[in-house]
Design a protein around this motif. Sequence first.
Motif: not given
Length: 102
Positions: A5, A8-9, A12-13, A81, A84, A88
């Motif tokens: 997860k 992949k994120t 994608k991000t 969370n 990420m 970020t």
Amino acid sequence: DLQTKVIKTIYKTFGHNVWLYKSHDLCQVGIPDLIICLGGSFIAIELKRPGKTKEGNKKQKYNLRKIIDAGGFGFASNDFNFIMKILTRYYVNFIRKEKKQK
């Protein structure tokens, strides 16, 4: 699973702004699960299973400390969370630096 997860994120991000290496079970003990270069920052993540210690074993803690001492950033987490959110923040800081240089 958490690793799939997260990977992949991340792609994608952050797309082409990220380089990621996923260590394998056959790697030296204590090497972080994910080694990432994001916006010029070196980030190592030790992924922990839910219910397990969030900090990692002695070798994992040692390697994360060495990465931090060398100017990178490393941490252990079992929280998607949180992972990420940290990535970020690093990426946003990278974008801000790029805008200032223009």
